[in-house]
Design a protein around this motif. Structure first.
Motif, PDB file in Angstrom:
ATOM      1  N   LEU A 150      -2.185   9.049 -46.492  1.00 35.58           N
ATOM      2  CA  LEU A 150      -1.184   8.582 -45.536  1.00 35.58           C
ATOM      3  C   LEU A 150      -1.376   7.120 -45.168  1.00 35.58           C
ATOM      4  N   SER A 151      -2.618   6.676 -45.118  1.00 37.45           N
ATOM      5  CA  SER A 151      -2.880   5.292 -44.707  1.00 37.45           C
ATOM      6  C   SER A 151      -2.334   4.274 -45.705  1.00 37.45           C
ATOM      7  N   GLN A 152      -1.994   4.717 -46.925  1.00 36.73           N
ATOM      8  CA  GLN A 152      -1.458   3.800 -47.933  1.00 36.73           C
ATOM      9  C   GLN A 152       0.025   3.512 -47.719  1.00 36.73           C
ATOM     10  N   ALA A 153       0.702   4.358 -46.942  1.00 34.28           N
ATOM     11  CA  ALA A 153       2.126   4.147 -46.670  1.00 34.28           C
ATOM     12  C   ALA A 153       2.288   3.095 -45.587  1.00 34.28           C
ATOM     13  N   ALA A 193       3.239   3.684 -54.980  1.00 32.89           N
ATOM     14  CA  ALA A 193       3.701   2.804 -53.906  1.00 32.89           C
ATOM     15  C   ALA A 193       5.217   2.917 -53.741  1.00 32.89           C
ATOM     16  N   PRO A 194       5.690   2.973 -52.493  1.00 32.17           N
ATOM     17  CA  PRO A 194       4.998   2.746 -51.226  1.00 32.17           C
ATOM     18  C   PRO A 194       4.421   4.006 -50.565  1.00 32.17           C
ATOM     19  N   TYR A 195       4.228   5.073 -51.314  1.00 33.19           N
ATOM     20  CA  TYR A 195       3.509   6.268 -50.861  1.00 33.19           C
ATOM     21  C   TYR A 195       4.206   6.997 -49.708  1.00 33.19           C
ATOM     22  N   THR A 216       6.315   4.490 -41.133  1.00 34.94           N
ATOM     23  CA  THR A 216       7.257   5.145 -42.043  1.00 34.94           C
ATOM     24  C   THR A 216       6.993   6.635 -42.127  1.00 34.94           C
ATOM     25  N   GLN A 217       8.064   7.380 -42.367  1.00 33.92           N
ATOM     26  CA  GLN A 217       7.941   8.810 -42.603  1.00 33.92           C
ATOM     27  C   GLN A 217       7.317   9.045 -43.970  1.00 33.92           C
ATOM     28  N   VAL A 218       6.447  10.053 -44.069  1.00 37.33           N
ATOM     29  CA  VAL A 218       5.848  10.440 -45.345  1.00 37.33           C
ATOM     30  C   VAL A 218       6.124  11.916 -45.574  1.00 37.33           C
ATOM     31  N   VAL A 219       6.624  12.252 -46.772  1.00 34.49           N
ATOM     32  CA  VAL A 219       6.914  13.646 -47.095  1.00 34.49           C
ATOM     33  C   VAL A 219       6.243  14.008 -48.415  1.00 34.49           C
ATOM     34  N   ARG A 238      10.396   1.074 -55.325  1.00 30.10           N
ATOM     35  CA  ARG A 238       9.000   0.793 -55.649  1.00 30.10           C
ATOM     36  C   ARG A 238       8.822  -0.714 -55.843  1.00 30.10           C
ATOM     37  N   PRO A 239       7.618  -1.223 -55.641  1.00 32.91           N
ATOM     38  CA  PRO A 239       7.372  -2.629 -55.990  1.00 32.91           C
ATOM     39  C   PRO A 239       7.779  -2.883 -57.436  1.00 32.91           C
TER      40      PRO A 239
END
Length: 344
Positions: A123-126, A87-89, A130-133, A211-212
């Protein structure tokens, strides 16, 4: 464990090769593969099965879901890949190896395609928008891996350095800012405060993503509680009264070099920067290593550190001995949550 039904990503490797996830009993053969690659690239081994066992037991890491192993017809492990997603992926990390004697069979391409597809399925966990790389790293001298990354659409993002000092003489006394003292952290009392301080200090590290808090705590406590090499007497905190102003978290040696002490995490929080505290923490750590018989000390650093860490280490007498390069591929456009500069 039997090979699984071949996934589509592995259709390009020979039919006589088999693929399956890793199991806890595979750490020995996986370490052997990693070290065959290290011998070819560096001339020495880097990994131990004990360290890999510890890593595989990290909270949230699932061998069945997050790894794939490729075996040659004779049963030899020739390819490995793992995906790290927490997280946050928004920044997922992959790491893999292909046996030098089995390149050219599509193993690396298939592993990279599998791990990218696996990351895309998360991807759905982000957070929305937000951008995901996906991030891959390798030695700067590993041109074949870099070529493969480029073919798969990854772009060069950042260089990182290993810096080392040979302690040929006395280490200077640490010169501390007024009111600061350095001491070992108190296990069983200061874990949460230290982990929070690390997070605050490293917000200014390029690529950092918050991160959390509980996730961060779980990951650090796994290391503290289960790493057989953890030595609390080598974890130093710089205290400004009751506040942690900085830290130097060290390891007695590296698996690849039992004679080299390692500074794993060194950070100074913003209110105490530019006062010589980082250099004082380094000198304190160097003196302790020297007292324990270590004459060679190393650490890793962002080659373009936003906080000037590379210049600090050079002033302390450290030199670059190796470089790594990170490649990134955008899996989803959006707001970048990672630290890119010190504007905030």
């Amino acid at each position: 464990m039997k090979a699984i039904e071949r996934e589509s990503e592995f259709s390009g490797i020979p039919a006589s090769f088999s693929v399956r996830p890793a199991t806890p009993g595979d750490s020995g053969i996986a370490t052997d593969l990693f070290n065959r690659c290290s011998l070819e690239q560096l001339g020495h081994t880097e990994f131990t099965a004990e360290d890999l066992d510890h890593e595989w037991q990290s909270p949230g890491f699932d061998l069945a879901q997050d790894t794939r192993l490729v075996f040659a017809p004779d049963g030899t492990l020739v390819g490995y890949v793992e995906l790290w997603a927490t997280a946050p992926y928004v920044r997922m990390y992959s790491w893999g190896r292909v046996d030098p004697q089995h390149r050219g069979h599509g193993v690396g391409t298939s592993l990279l395609q599998w791990v990218e597809n696996k990351a895309r399925r998360r991807l759905s966990q982000a957070p929305e928008g937000t951008q995901v790389v996906l991030v891959q790293g390798t030695l700067s001298t590993d041109l074949l891996a870099q070529e493969l990354f480029a073919i798969r659409g990854f772009s060069l993002a950042r260089y990182f350095s290993r810096m080392v000092i040979e302690l040929d003489g006395p280490v200077p006394d640490p010169v501390l800012p007024e009111g600061i003292v350095i001491r070992p952290f108190v296990r069983g009392v200061e874990e949460r405060a230290l982990i929070r301080a690390i997070s605050v200090a490293f917000k200014d590290h390029w690529g950092y993503v918050q991160r959390p808090e509980e996730e961060d705590f779980r990951q650090w406590m796994h290391h503290i509680d289960h790493d057989p090499e953890f030595d609390p007497s080598l974890w130093f905190v710089a205290m400004a009264g009751t506040e942690i102003a900085g830290m130097s978290l060290c390891h007695n040696h590296l698996p690849e070099d039992p004679e080299m002490g390692w500074v794993g995490t060194l950070g100074v929080l913003r209110p105490w920067r530019h006062q010589g505290l980082g250099l004082a923490l380094l000198h304190h750590s160097f003196r302790e290593f020297q007292h324990r018989g270590r004459r060679r000390i190393g650490l890793g650093v962002d080659a373009q550190s936003l906080t000037g860490a590379t210049r600090l280490y050079e002033r302390a007498g450290m030199k670059v001995v190796r470089q790594y390069v990170n490649f990134e591929k955008e899996l989803r456009p959006g707001k970048n949550l990672a630290t890119l500069d010190l504007g905030a």
